[in-house]
Motif scaffolding. Sequence first.
Motif, mmCIF file in Angstrom:
data_model
loop_
_atom_site.group_PDB
_atom_site.id
_atom_site.type_symbol
_atom_site.label_atom_id
_atom_site.label_comp_id
_atom_site.label_asym_id
_atom_site.label_seq_id
_atom_site.Cartn_x
_atom_site.Cartn_y
_atom_site.Cartn_z
ATOM 1 N N VAL A 72 0.834 -1.202 0.000
ATOM 2 C CA VAL A 72 0.000 0.000 0.000
ATOM 3 C C VAL A 72 0.870 1.254 0.000
ATOM 4 C CG1 VAL A 72 -1.775 1.277 1.255
ATOM 5 C CG2 VAL A 72 -1.886 -1.216 1.131
ATOM 6 N N ASN A 73 1.974 1.224 0.760
ATOM 7 C CA ASN A 73 2.897 2.359 0.772
ATOM 8 C C ASN A 73 3.496 2.595 -0.610
ATOM 9 O OD1 ASN A 73 3.827 3.627 3.617
ATOM 10 N ND2 ASN A 73 3.067 1.561 3.918
ATOM 11 N N SER A 74 3.900 1.516 -1.254
ATOM 12 C CA SER A 74 4.498 1.644 -2.584
ATOM 13 C C SER A 74 3.493 2.174 -3.595
ATOM 14 C CB SER A 74 5.036 0.279 -3.025
ATOM 15 O OG SER A 74 5.579 0.333 -4.317
ATOM 16 N N LEU A 75 2.267 1.637 -3.562
ATOM 17 C CA LEU A 75 1.227 2.100 -4.476
ATOM 18 C C LEU A 75 0.926 3.580 -4.254
ATOM 19 C CD1 LEU A 75 -1.968 0.190 -5.441
ATOM 20 C CD2 LEU A 75 -2.176 2.552 -4.688
ATOM 21 N N THR A 76 0.835 3.979 -2.977
ATOM 22 C CA THR A 76 0.515 5.371 -2.669
ATOM 23 C C THR A 76 1.648 6.309 -3.073
ATOM 24 O OG1 THR A 76 -0.834 4.618 -0.798
ATOM 25 C CG2 THR A 76 -0.187 6.934 -0.832
ATOM 26 N N GLY A 77 2.891 5.917 -2.763
ATOM 27 C CA GLY A 77 4.020 6.786 -3.069
ATOM 28 C C GLY A 77 4.183 7.043 -4.552
ATOM 29 N N PHE A 78 4.142 5.969 -5.360
ATOM 30 C CA PHE A 78 4.319 6.133 -6.803
ATOM 31 C C PHE A 78 3.069 6.706 -7.467
ATOM 32 C CE2 PHE A 78 7.738 3.084 -5.995
ATOM 33 C CZ PHE A 78 8.752 3.619 -6.769
ATOM 34 N N VAL A 118 9.236 7.761 -0.355
ATOM 35 C CA VAL A 118 8.315 6.743 0.168
ATOM 36 C C VAL A 118 8.325 5.506 -0.722
ATOM 37 C CG1 VAL A 118 5.871 6.203 0.482
ATOM 38 C CG2 VAL A 118 6.800 8.302 1.433
ATOM 39 N N GLY A 119 8.224 5.710 -2.038
ATOM 40 C CA GLY A 119 8.224 4.571 -2.943
ATOM 41 C C GLY A 119 9.529 3.792 -2.917
ATOM 42 N N SER A 120 10.647 4.486 -2.923
ATOM 43 C CA SER A 120 11.946 3.807 -2.927
ATOM 44 C C SER A 120 12.201 3.076 -1.619
ATOM 45 C CB SER A 120 13.055 4.834 -3.185
ATOM 46 O OG SER A 120 12.872 5.496 -4.416
ATOM 47 N N LEU A 121 11.872 3.713 -0.499
ATOM 48 C CA LEU A 121 12.088 3.077 0.802
ATOM 49 C C LEU A 121 11.188 1.867 0.996
ATOM 50 C CD1 LEU A 121 12.667 5.851 3.513
ATOM 51 C CD2 LEU A 121 14.144 3.923 2.933
ATOM 52 N N SER A 122 9.982 1.898 0.466
ATOM 53 C CA SER A 122 9.071 0.762 0.602
ATOM 54 C C SER A 122 9.636 -0.467 -0.094
ATOM 55 C CB SER A 122 7.699 1.119 0.026
ATOM 56 O OG SER A 122 7.110 2.196 0.719
ATOM 57 N N VAL A 123 10.203 -0.278 -1.282
ATOM 58 C CA VAL A 123 10.790 -1.401 -2.012
ATOM 59 C C VAL A 123 12.000 -1.965 -1.254
ATOM 60 C CG1 VAL A 123 11.909 -2.076 -4.163
ATOM 61 C CG2 VAL A 123 9.953 -0.526 -4.208
ATOM 62 N N PHE A 124 12.869 -1.078 -0.782
ATOM 63 C CA PHE A 124 14.050 -1.541 -0.053
ATOM 64 C C PHE A 124 13.659 -2.200 1.264
ATOM 65 C CE2 PHE A 124 17.219 -0.564 3.244
ATOM 66 C CZ PHE A 124 18.270 -1.310 2.764
ATOM 67 N N PHE A 125 12.701 -1.626 1.968
ATOM 68 C CA PHE A 125 12.247 -2.161 3.246
ATOM 69 C C PHE A 125 11.705 -3.581 3.070
ATOM 70 C CE2 PHE A 125 10.111 -0.444 7.362
ATOM 71 C CZ PHE A 125 10.786 -1.412 8.087
ATOM 72 N N ALA A 129 4.992 -4.695 -8.106
ATOM 73 C CA ALA A 129 3.748 -4.705 -8.873
ATOM 74 C C ALA A 129 2.803 -3.617 -8.369
ATOM 75 C CB ALA A 129 3.084 -6.076 -8.781
ATOM 76 N N SER A 130 2.759 -3.426 -7.057
ATOM 77 C CA SER A 130 1.931 -2.347 -6.503
ATOM 78 C C SER A 130 2.442 -0.986 -6.962
ATOM 79 C CB SER A 130 1.934 -2.426 -4.972
ATOM 80 O OG SER A 130 1.437 -3.668 -4.525
ATOM 81 N N ALA A 131 3.772 -0.825 -7.000
ATOM 82 C CA ALA A 131 4.339 0.431 -7.497
ATOM 83 C C ALA A 131 3.971 0.650 -8.959
ATOM 84 C CB ALA A 131 5.856 0.416 -7.335
ATOM 85 N N GLY A 132 4.023 -0.412 -9.772
ATOM 86 C CA GLY A 132 3.643 -0.289 -11.174
ATOM 87 C C GLY A 132 2.172 0.063 -11.348
ATOM 88 N N PHE A 133 1.323 -0.494 -10.475
ATOM 89 C CA PHE A 133 -0.094 -0.150 -10.545
ATOM 90 C C PHE A 133 -0.317 1.307 -10.164
ATOM 91 C CE2 PHE A 133 -4.389 0.076 -8.716
ATOM 92 C CZ PHE A 133 -5.124 -0.400 -9.789
ATOM 93 N N GLY A 134 0.467 1.803 -9.181
ATOM 94 C CA GLY A 134 0.352 3.216 -8.828
ATOM 95 C C GLY A 134 0.761 4.122 -9.973
ATOM 96 N N MET A 135 1.830 3.764 -10.678
ATOM 97 C CA MET A 135 2.253 4.555 -11.835
ATOM 98 C C MET A 135 1.292 4.415 -13.003
ATOM 99 S SD MET A 135 6.416 4.167 -11.848
ATOM 100 C CE MET A 135 6.421 2.380 -11.734
ATOM 101 N N LEU A 136 0.558 3.298 -13.052
ATOM 102 C CA LEU A 136 -0.381 3.071 -14.138
ATOM 103 C C LEU A 136 -1.562 4.034 -14.078
ATOM 104 C CD1 LEU A 136 -1.027 1.187 -16.554
ATOM 105 C CD2 LEU A 136 -2.285 -0.257 -14.955
ATOM 106 N N THR A 137 -1.853 4.582 -12.909
ATOM 107 C CA THR A 137 -2.976 5.519 -12.794
ATOM 108 C C THR A 137 -2.714 6.817 -13.558
ATOM 109 O OG1 THR A 137 -2.061 6.395 -10.728
ATOM 110 C CG2 THR A 137 -3.638 4.587 -10.556
ATOM 111 N N ALA A 138 -1.446 7.159 -13.765
ATOM 112 C CA ALA A 138 -1.123 8.410 -14.479
ATOM 113 C C ALA A 138 -1.611 8.392 -15.926
ATOM 114 C CB ALA A 138 0.377 8.667 -14.412
ATOM 115 N N PRO A 139 -1.243 7.393 -16.743
ATOM 116 C CA PRO A 139 -1.761 7.406 -18.123
ATOM 117 C C PRO A 139 -3.264 7.201 -18.199
ATOM 118 C CG PRO A 139 -0.550 5.380 -17.690
ATOM 119 C CD PRO A 139 -0.290 6.291 -16.533
#
Length: 381
Positions: free
Chosen positions: A131-137, A246-253, A272-282
């Motif tokens: 959730v952190n990764s999705l929110t950050g990205f 937030v996004g970078s730290l979530s992945v490393f954590f 995958a959650s980070a990619g879904f967060g970035m997918l909302t932009a397009p």
Amino acid sequence: IELCPPGKRFMITMVASFVAMAGQFLMPGLAALCRDWQVLQALIICPFLLMLLYWSIFPESLRWLMATQQFESAKRLILHFTQKNCMSPESDIKGVMPELEKELSRRPKKVCIVKVVGTRNLWKNIVVLCVNSLTGFGIHHCFARSMMGHEVKVPLLENFYADYYTVASIALASCLAMCVVVRFLGRRGGLLLFMILTALASLLQLGLLNLIGKYSQHPDSGMSDSVKDKFSIAFSVVGMFASHAVGSLSVFFCAEITPTVIRCGGLGLVLASAGFGMLTAPIIELHNQKGYFLHHIIFACCTLICIICILLLPESRDQNLPENISNGEHYTRQPLLPHKKGEQPLLLTNAELKDYSGLHDAAAAGDGLPEGATANGMKAM
């Protein structure tokens, strides 16, 4: 990070991040030289062909082989290392090979990421980081879009290259800040700080700017639209800065607290959650910015939820990587601030836990406890 000692894991990860940032800064120059996007695409793909050599050059992770009980492959890899480093297996790694010989008969035991569902704490940690990764990205695009929305009124943002390097510079500053913050506050404390900054920037941009817009409509207020635009750009910069961390730290954590046997699976879920967060932009771009405000509100609410959930995460700084699922379960949540000297901590470590399994039987027998003692080991007054 499986090859690094605990104190060097974050430093090595940040070095890789800076290399990636260097590629981001060089990309516009490469695009200017190529002129044609097809040539640029070919140049970007060519270095990936070198990854085909990865299989033959880089060995398998010895930590993963040992954790999944592939002792035959681990033995061959250890002997390969000793030969390359001109070491003697009898003297330099004394005691390792006999132990491996005893375990060679055991069958390999690979673990699927689905096993996380049956755990008590591990699945919660992975879900929180997803959730952190999705929110950050995801919210990062909201801030970027808000800043680019003022490009007509701000001369600095009229140029494409200035726009691009502004975003890249914010990401670079975020990486530099992570090095300092994580060093003093740890993984969980740093993630919490950056998430709080993201939430504040988002809420102020949504609420305060609307209030400024209402006051600017009154002729006696003395406020103009330029004041609102400057505040919006300032909040956007802070939000992009914090959300990138937030996004970078979530992945490393996630890579640190997920056990070795399922580390790739857990890391894949967070990415995958980070990619879904970035997918909302397009998706927003395809709908001509319809629903952008609601999109920002949803991610702003997610930041508030993430602030609470981050407090449930363990701290992994200077700790050994968990090898199996049971090790990952023993990563308990610790207070953000260390307890004072002489103060009893609320959460005990694994070494401090005692076995009270026999107390019930002893109490039933009537002779398990000495006279004047209680079940918690304290003498009754």
